[in-house]
Write a protein that holds these residues in place. Structure first.
Motif, PDB file in Angstrom:
ATOM      1  N   THR A 104       0.362  -1.669   0.901  1.00  0.00           N
ATOM      2  CA  THR A 104       1.519  -1.646   0.601  1.00  0.00           C
ATOM      3  C   THR A 104       1.956  -0.239  -0.311  1.00  0.00           C
ATOM      4  O   THR A 104       1.102   0.498  -0.486  1.00  0.00           O
ATOM      5  N   GLY A 105       3.259  -0.232  -0.587  1.00  0.00           N
ATOM      6  CA  GLY A 105       3.562   1.197  -1.092  1.00  0.00           C
ATOM      7  C   GLY A 105       2.729   1.291  -2.480  1.00  0.00           C
ATOM      8  O   GLY A 105       2.469   2.135  -2.804  1.00  0.00           O
ATOM      9  N   ALA A 106       2.990   0.287  -3.304  1.00  0.00           N
ATOM     10  CA  ALA A 106       2.151   0.422  -4.699  1.00  0.00           C
ATOM     11  C   ALA A 106       0.832   0.817  -4.565  1.00  0.00           C
ATOM     12  O   ALA A 106       0.411   1.558  -5.353  1.00  0.00           O
ATOM     13  N   VAL A 109       0.740   4.666  -3.815  1.00  0.00           N
ATOM     14  CA  VAL A 109       0.963   5.412  -5.214  1.00  0.00           C
ATOM     15  C   VAL A 109      -0.214   5.377  -6.135  1.00  0.00           C
ATOM     16  O   VAL A 109      -0.815   6.292  -6.661  1.00  0.00           O
ATOM     17  N   PHE A 140      11.117   4.747  -9.292  1.00  0.00           N
ATOM     18  CA  PHE A 140      10.507   3.573  -8.881  1.00  0.00           C
ATOM     19  C   PHE A 140       9.596   3.834  -7.794  1.00  0.00           C
ATOM     20  O   PHE A 140       9.521   4.454  -6.771  1.00  0.00           O
ATOM     21  N   HIS A 141       8.303   3.459  -8.324  1.00  0.00           N
ATOM     22  CA  HIS A 141       6.908   3.589  -7.502  1.00  0.00           C
ATOM     23  C   HIS A 141       6.090   2.280  -7.127  1.00  0.00           C
ATOM     24  O   HIS A 141       5.148   2.606  -6.709  1.00  0.00           O
ATOM     25  N   GLY A 142       6.677   1.124  -7.437  1.00  0.00           N
ATOM     26  CA  GLY A 142       6.219   0.001  -7.045  1.00  0.00           C
ATOM     27  C   GLY A 142       5.733  -0.858  -8.266  1.00  0.00           C
ATOM     28  O   GLY A 142       6.668  -0.636  -9.563  1.00  0.00           O
ATOM     29  N   GLU A 192       9.933  11.118  -6.728  1.00  0.00           N
ATOM     30  CA  GLU A 192      10.673  10.560  -5.242  1.00  0.00           C
ATOM     31  C   GLU A 192      11.708  11.873  -5.058  1.00  0.00           C
ATOM     32  O   GLU A 192      12.361  12.184  -5.823  1.00  0.00           O
ATOM     33  N   ASP A 225       6.362  10.722  -3.432  1.00  0.00           N
ATOM     34  CA  ASP A 225       6.660   9.463  -2.692  1.00  0.00           C
ATOM     35  C   ASP A 225       7.591   9.436  -2.100  1.00  0.00           C
ATOM     36  O   ASP A 225       8.789   9.365  -2.248  1.00  0.00           O
ATOM     37  N   ILE A 227       8.038   6.865   0.175  1.00  0.00           N
ATOM     38  CA  ILE A 227       7.885   5.754   0.903  1.00  0.00           C
ATOM     39  C   ILE A 227       9.277   5.247   1.289  1.00  0.00           C
ATOM     40  O   ILE A 227       9.174   4.690   2.286  1.00  0.00           O
ATOM     41  N   GLN A 228      10.541   5.657   0.664  1.00  0.00           N
ATOM     42  CA  GLN A 228      11.756   5.136   1.008  1.00  0.00           C
ATOM     43  C   GLN A 228      12.529   6.303   1.981  1.00  0.00           C
ATOM     44  O   GLN A 228      13.313   6.116   2.631  1.00  0.00           O
ATOM     45  N   LYS A 254       6.352   1.471   3.777  1.00  0.00           N
ATOM     46  CA  LYS A 254       7.623   0.788   4.084  1.00  0.00           C
ATOM     47  C   LYS A 254       7.781   1.211   5.809  1.00  0.00           C
ATOM     48  O   LYS A 254       7.051   0.327   6.622  1.00  0.00           O
TER      49      LYS A 254
END
Ligand SMILES: *Cc1c(COP(=O)(O)O)cnc(C)c1O
Length: 401
Positions: A104-106, A109, A140-142, A192, A225, A227-228, A254
Motif C-alpha cells: 500500500t501507499g502508506a 511512505v 495526505f500520506h496515508g 506531494e 510522494d 502515489i497519486q 495506487k
C-alpha cells in the motif's frame, strides 16, 4: 440483491470509516462502471488515480491472468521469476538504481521515512534518535499512526495519539518555509508535488525546483510522494517532471497496481536505498509474483509515453471546459487529467453536488467541503470528458435555479 439492500447490509456490518456515494458497482470497463441495476456511470474518480490505465486494462489483465495460473506468492525468502524484470524496469522508468517494493501507499511512505532516518544516521551523521523530517500542511500520506501524527487534518489525527515525534510541519508552497525549518538534524523533506486530498493544490511555479536546491545545499533528501500524482496522471510520468526535478526518493503506489492489486514502491539510488540491509525492513506480500507481473505491465504501458500524452492533451481539453463552466465555480486547479473544482458553497456541499452528478451518470468525489475532484482513467475519450463537463454544468445550473 438491489442497491438499497447492498447498501443497508454493507453499512450495518462494516465500520463507518467511509461515507460512500449510494451506488453499488458490479462491473466495469475502461472509463465506465455499471451498477447492480444496470445503470452506467463515467468513473471520474478512478480509484483516487489507482485506475489510470482504465478498468480491466487488457494488457494488465493478461499479465495478471497468466500469472494467476502459474505462481502468485513465494515470500521474499526466495527469488521468483517476475522479480528481476519488475524492479529493473521500474528503476529504469524512474532513472534510479533500486526499488524497494511494498503493497500500500502508506507502507511505501513509512518505508521512505525509515530509509531517510537511517540514511541520516549512517551517511549524514545525525546524532542517534535526533532526525527530523520536514512535511507540509494539509498533506495526505496515508493512515498509519506515524503518518496521521504529522497530518494537519483534525479528522485524520483526532483521537489517535500519542504520535511519533520527529516531524516539522510547514506551509505548502513556500520554499522559504522549508529553508527555515531545516536544521543540522533534518534528513528529508517529504511532500506531494501536487496535493491531491487537499483539493488538487498545485504549488507555485518554481517551488519544487527551489526545494530541490535547498535540499542539495543542506544535504537533505527530497522525498516525493507521487502515489497519486505520478504514473501519467499529470501529463508526465511524474508531477516532479514539470519542473525538471528529480527527487532522491520516489514514493509510488495506487496506479502501480494497475487497478488489480495493491503495489507500492520506494525508488532511489544505491547511496540512499542501500542503507537498508537484510532483516531491517520487509513485507510478507511486497514484491510478490502477482504484484510484480502487474507492476511490470504498468511500467510497460508507461514506457511508450502514450498515457502521459493522453493526460496532457485530454487534460488541456478538460481544463478548458472547466474554465468555462460559468457562475457557481469559485476556482479550478489541477494539471493534466486531474482537476479540483471549488463549487460556490451557496450552491450546496461537495457531497450534494457529487450526488447530483451521480444521478446524471458521473461518479466523482468531494474533498474538503465544497471541492469536487475529477480524475478519470486516462483511457477516457474527449467526447466523454465533454459530456461529463456538460453534466457538471447542468448540475450547477439546477443548483442555481
Ligand atoms: C492514497 C495516498 C497515500 C496512501 O496510499 P494507501 O494505498 O491508501 O495507503 C499516500 N500518499 C498519497 C499522496 C496518496 O494519494
Amino acid at each position: 440483491m438491489r442497491s438499497e439492500d447492498h447498501i443497508r447490509l454493507g453499512e450495518s456490518h462494516s465500520a463507518h470509516n467511509y461515507h460512500p456515494l449510494p451506488v453499488v458497482i458490479r462491473s466495469a470497463e475502461g472509463a465506465w462502471v455499471v451498477d447492480v441495476e444496470g445503470r452506467r456511470y463515467l468513473d471520474c474518480l478512478a480509484g483516487y488515480s489507482s485506475l489510470n490505465f482504465g478498468h480491466g486494462n487488457p494488457v494488465v489483465l493478461a499479465a495478471a491472468r497468466e500469472q494467476l495460473d502459474r505462481l502468485t506468492l513465494t515470500s521474499r525468502a526466495f527469488f521468483h521469476d517476475r522479480f528481476a524484470g519488475f524492479v529493473t524496469g521500474l528503476a529504469e522508468l524512474c532513472g534510479k538504481d533500486m526499488v524497494l517494493p511494498m503493497n500500500t501507499g502508506a507502507e511505501a511512505v513509512e518505508t521512505a521515512i525509515k530509509v531517510a532516518r537511517k540514511w541520516g544516521y549512517e551517511v549524514k551523521g545525525v546524532a542517534p534518535d535526533q532526525a527530523n523530517i520536514v512535511v507540509m500542511e494539509d498533506n495526505f500520506h496515508g493512515r498509519t499512526t506515524t503518518i496521521v501524527g504529522f497530518s494537519t487534518d483534525p479528522d485524520a489525527r483526532g483521537g489517535f495519539g500519542p504520535f511519533a515525534p520527529g516531524f516539522r510541519i510547514v506551509k505548502y508552497g513556500s520554499a522559504e518555509a522549508v529553508r527555515e525549518a531545516i536544521d543540522e538534524n533534518t534528513v528529508a523533506v517529504l511532500l506531494e508535488p501536487i496535493q491531491g486530498e487537499a483539493g488538487v493544490l498545485v504549488p507555485p511555479d518554481g517551488y519544487l525546483a527551489a526545494v530541490r536546491e535547498i535540499c542539495d545545499e543542506a544535504n537533505v533528501l527530497f522525498v516525493a510522494d507521487e502515489i497519486q500524482s505520478g504514473l501519467g496522471r499529470t501529463g508526465e510520468t511524474f508531477a516532479c517532471d514539470h519542473e525538471g526535478v528529480v527527487p532522491d526518493l520516489y514514493v509510488l503506489g495506487k496506479a502501480l497496481g494497475g487497478g488489480v492489486v495493491p503495489v507500492s514502491a520506494v525508488v532511489g539510488n544505491e547511496d540512499v536505498l542501500g542503507v537498508i540491509r537484510p532483516g531491517q525492513h520487509g513485507s510478507t506480500f511486497g514484491g510478490n509474483p502477482l504484484a510484480c507481473a502487474v507492476g511490470d505491465a504498468v511500467v510497460g504501458l508507461l514506457r511508450t509515453g502514450e498515457y502521459q500524452a493522453r493526460a496532457r492533451d485530454l487534460g488541456a481539453f478538460l481544463h478548458e471546459r472547466l474554465a468555462n463552466l460559468g457562475p457557481g465555480v469559485a476556482a479550478v486547479r489541477g494539471r493534466g487529467l486531474w482537476a479540483g473544482v471549488d463549487i460556490d458553497p451557496s450552491l450546496g456541499t461537495g457531497r450534494e453536488i457529487s450526488e447530483a452528478l451521480m444521478r446524471r451518470g458521473v461518479l466523482a468525489k468531494d474533498t474538503h467541503g465544497s471541492t469536487i475532484r475529477l480524475a478519470p482513467p486516462l483511457v477516457v475519450s474527449r467526447d466523454e470528458l465533454a459530456w461529463a463537463a456538460d453534466q457538471l454544468s447542468a448540475v450547477l445550473r439546477e443548483a442555481r435555479a
